[in-house]
Design a protein around this motif. Sequence first.
Motif, PDB file in Angstrom:
ATOM      1  N   ALA A  52      58.672  53.823  55.683  1.00  0.00           N
ATOM      2  CA  ALA A  52      57.533  53.037  55.198  1.00  0.00           C
ATOM      3  C   ALA A  52      56.260  53.651  55.781  1.00  0.00           C
ATOM      4  CB  ALA A  52      57.679  51.573  55.601  1.00  0.00           C
ATOM      5  N   LYS A  54      53.223  53.105  55.707  1.00  0.00           N
ATOM      6  CA  LYS A  54      52.140  52.304  56.283  1.00  0.00           C
ATOM      7  C   LYS A  54      52.293  52.087  57.789  1.00  0.00           C
ATOM      8  CE  LYS A  54      53.600  47.459  55.470  1.00  0.00           C
ATOM      9  NZ  LYS A  54      54.958  47.556  54.910  1.00  0.00           N
ATOM     10  N   ASP A  73      58.390  55.396  51.408  1.00  0.00           N
ATOM     11  CA  ASP A  73      57.948  54.184  50.717  1.00  0.00           C
ATOM     12  C   ASP A  73      56.442  54.072  50.896  1.00  0.00           C
ATOM     13  OD1 ASP A  73      57.709  51.326  49.879  1.00  0.00           O
ATOM     14  OD2 ASP A  73      57.470  50.993  52.024  1.00  0.00           O
ATOM     15  N   HIS A 186      62.086  43.128  49.883  1.00  0.00           N
ATOM     16  CA  HIS A 186      61.649  43.345  51.265  1.00  0.00           C
ATOM     17  C   HIS A 186      61.095  42.009  51.716  1.00  0.00           C
ATOM     18  CE1 HIS A 186      59.747  45.015  54.822  1.00  0.00           C
ATOM     19  NE2 HIS A 186      58.621  44.449  54.445  1.00  0.00           N
ATOM     20  N   SER A 189      58.629  41.870  58.000  1.00  0.00           N
ATOM     21  CA  SER A 189      58.740  42.782  59.132  1.00  0.00           C
ATOM     22  C   SER A 189      59.189  41.991  60.348  1.00  0.00           C
ATOM     23  CB  SER A 189      57.399  43.443  59.424  1.00  0.00           C
ATOM     24  OG  SER A 189      57.162  44.453  58.484  1.00  0.00           O
ATOM     25  N   GLY A 220      62.534  47.094  54.390  1.00  0.00           N
ATOM     26  CA  GLY A 220      62.615  47.356  55.832  1.00  0.00           C
ATOM     27  C   GLY A 220      62.722  46.053  56.584  1.00  0.00           C
ATOM     28  N   GLY A 221      62.065  46.009  57.748  1.00  0.00           N
ATOM     29  CA  GLY A 221      62.026  44.762  58.508  1.00  0.00           C
ATOM     30  C   GLY A 221      62.949  44.727  59.701  1.00  0.00           C
ATOM     31  N   GLU A 262      64.149  50.923  53.757  1.00  0.00           N
ATOM     32  CA  GLU A 262      62.766  51.377  53.978  1.00  0.00           C
ATOM     33  C   GLU A 262      62.260  50.972  55.358  1.00  0.00           C
ATOM     34  OE1 GLU A 262      61.200  50.844  49.385  1.00  0.00           O
ATOM     35  OE2 GLU A 262      60.788  49.271  50.845  1.00  0.00           O
ATOM     36  N   GLY A 264      60.150  50.956  58.645  1.00  0.00           N
ATOM     37  CA  GLY A 264      58.911  51.486  59.210  1.00  0.00           C
ATOM     38  C   GLY A 264      59.003  51.372  60.713  1.00  0.00           C
ATOM     39  N   THR A 265      58.888  50.122  61.177  1.00  0.00           N
ATOM     40  CA  THR A 265      58.972  49.811  62.605  1.00  0.00           C
ATOM     41  C   THR A 265      60.139  50.504  63.305  1.00  0.00           C
ATOM     42  OG1 THR A 265      58.064  47.638  62.091  1.00  0.00           O
ATOM     43  CG2 THR A 265      59.182  47.869  64.216  1.00  0.00           C
ATOM     44  N   TYR A 375      52.281  50.518  63.236  1.00  0.00           N
ATOM     45  CA  TYR A 375      51.175  49.585  62.978  1.00  0.00           C
ATOM     46  C   TYR A 375      50.165  49.550  64.130  1.00  0.00           C
ATOM     47  CZ  TYR A 375      54.632  48.295  59.528  1.00  0.00           C
ATOM     48  OH  TYR A 375      55.559  48.361  58.527  1.00  0.00           O
TER      49      TYR A 375
HETATM   50  C1  LIG Z   1      56.046  47.172  55.284  1.00  0.00           C
HETATM   51  C2  LIG Z   1      57.151  47.503  54.390  1.00  0.00           C
HETATM   52  C3  LIG Z   1      58.308  48.102  54.880  1.00  0.00           C
HETATM   53  C4  LIG Z   1      58.517  48.398  56.348  1.00  0.00           C
HETATM   54  O1  LIG Z   1      58.632  47.262  57.127  1.00  0.00           O
HETATM   55  P1  LIG Z   1      59.032  47.398  58.679  1.00  0.00           P
HETATM   56  O2  LIG Z   1      59.046  46.001  59.168  1.00  0.00           O
HETATM   57  O3  LIG Z   1      58.006  48.225  59.332  1.00  0.00           O
HETATM   58  O4  LIG Z   1      60.378  48.024  58.727  1.00  0.00           O
HETATM   59  C5  LIG Z   1      59.287  48.448  53.979  1.00  0.00           C
HETATM   60  N1  LIG Z   1      59.159  48.195  52.652  1.00  0.00           N
HETATM   61  C6  LIG Z   1      58.058  47.603  52.151  1.00  0.00           C
HETATM   62  C7  LIG Z   1      57.958  47.367  50.702  1.00  0.00           C
HETATM   63  C8  LIG Z   1      57.028  47.235  52.995  1.00  0.00           C
HETATM   64  O5  LIG Z   1      55.944  46.641  52.487  1.00  0.00           O
END
Ligand SMILES: *Cc1c(COP(=O)(O)O)cnc(C)c1O
Length: 419
Positions: A52, A54, A73, A186, A189, A220-221, A262, A264-265, A375
Amino acid sequence: MNAHPFVSAEKANALAKEFGTPIYVYDEQTLRANAAACLAFPNAFGLTVRFAIKACPTAAVLKLFLALGLHFDASSIHEVRRAMLAGVPAEKISLSTQELPADFADVLRLGVKFNACSLDQLERYGNAFPGTRVGARFNPGMGSGGTGKTNVGGPDSSFGIWHEYAGEVETVLKKHNLTLERIHTHIGSGSDPVVWQKAALQSLSLVRRFPTVETLDFGGGYKVARVDGEKTTDLQTCGAPVRDAIARLAEETGRKLHFEIEPGTYLVANAGAILSRVQDLVDTGAAGRKFIKLDTGMTDLLRPSLYGAQHPIFLAKKSGRAVPAETENYIVVGHCCESGDLVSCAPGEPETLSEKTFPRAEIGDFCIIGGAGAYCSAMATKNYNSFPESAEVMLGADGNARLIRRRQTLEQIIQNEVA
Ligand SMILES: *Cc1c(COP(=O)(O)O)cnc(C)c1O
């Protein structure tokens, strides 16, 4: 006092000497290990791991993940373009966005994959690309986030197409002769793994409803523990029941769904730290507080002020100073002119002071803030008080550090102003 895992006191002094402070420090070995853990996510018929963007969009991080076999992503068209500038091929990017700008078709035409996140987005996609394959993001009716601000599922969330509107989705698909190839959810997070599993399993009922779907993207999350008492999601435990459900679906229907996740964290949070200097020490009298003022703050690290997020903070002595036996309790604050720039806040309470115990600090010592890979650089109140965007450094597997983003200059801060 424990030391930060990859920014020791010695390293802090060396990095500060070479690059100045404040800086973000990323650790390549940790990034590689995290990518390997995600690539081992349980799956029955194949897996694509998308970073992810972002969470940490710096090109050096994207390039490393690309080399390790990750896909991406994007949460906006701008992220798509940024990733492509870093060398990511369009086919490896999937776009799920809250805002689809007027020129979206130009970007998708390059080969970027797309998840329609609303009925209107699906309609606009259909108008631009009739007769093609598309994905859709659904709101599965439940959500879960580490905080209310990062919960993006359930009836109070605007993200994705409400799951009860599957019929409306069918209508739009038919109207434009579209084939739904991918379903995406999703839910937030820092989500509760149990709720995550429930949402993942529930998206299987949507898969049954749309027989053309070949890929299920779980978003993700996945939680990461930054401080003691928090818990990292075990990806193996979390994914196994979903893998088994998909294996059963295959036995029943012959459909072999491809998995996507996906994170991120999970990929970057504990692979990043902020190295900052103690630039002042003040107190409010005998019955008051002792404050450490850093040369960083919400300009580099907004999560405490925004969520009451907890980050581990380590004190490292400036070179030549032994660690004193005496400890003190400190409130750690940032450099911005507002009391909300509080780094050591109470969990979930951005405005509540929380004391940290350190060996007695002196001006010129360092504070290393851990868990700052996700983040932080990506989501800061950049240029507030006209502080420049901080530099970023990558610690290579060989222990050498290289600059991956220069510190911003004052000229760059004002370059778009029209006098
Ligand atoms: C923010 C986001 C993620 C990543 O989330 P994390 O909590 O950082 O793993 C994955 N997919 C989508 C669509 C998101 O908006």
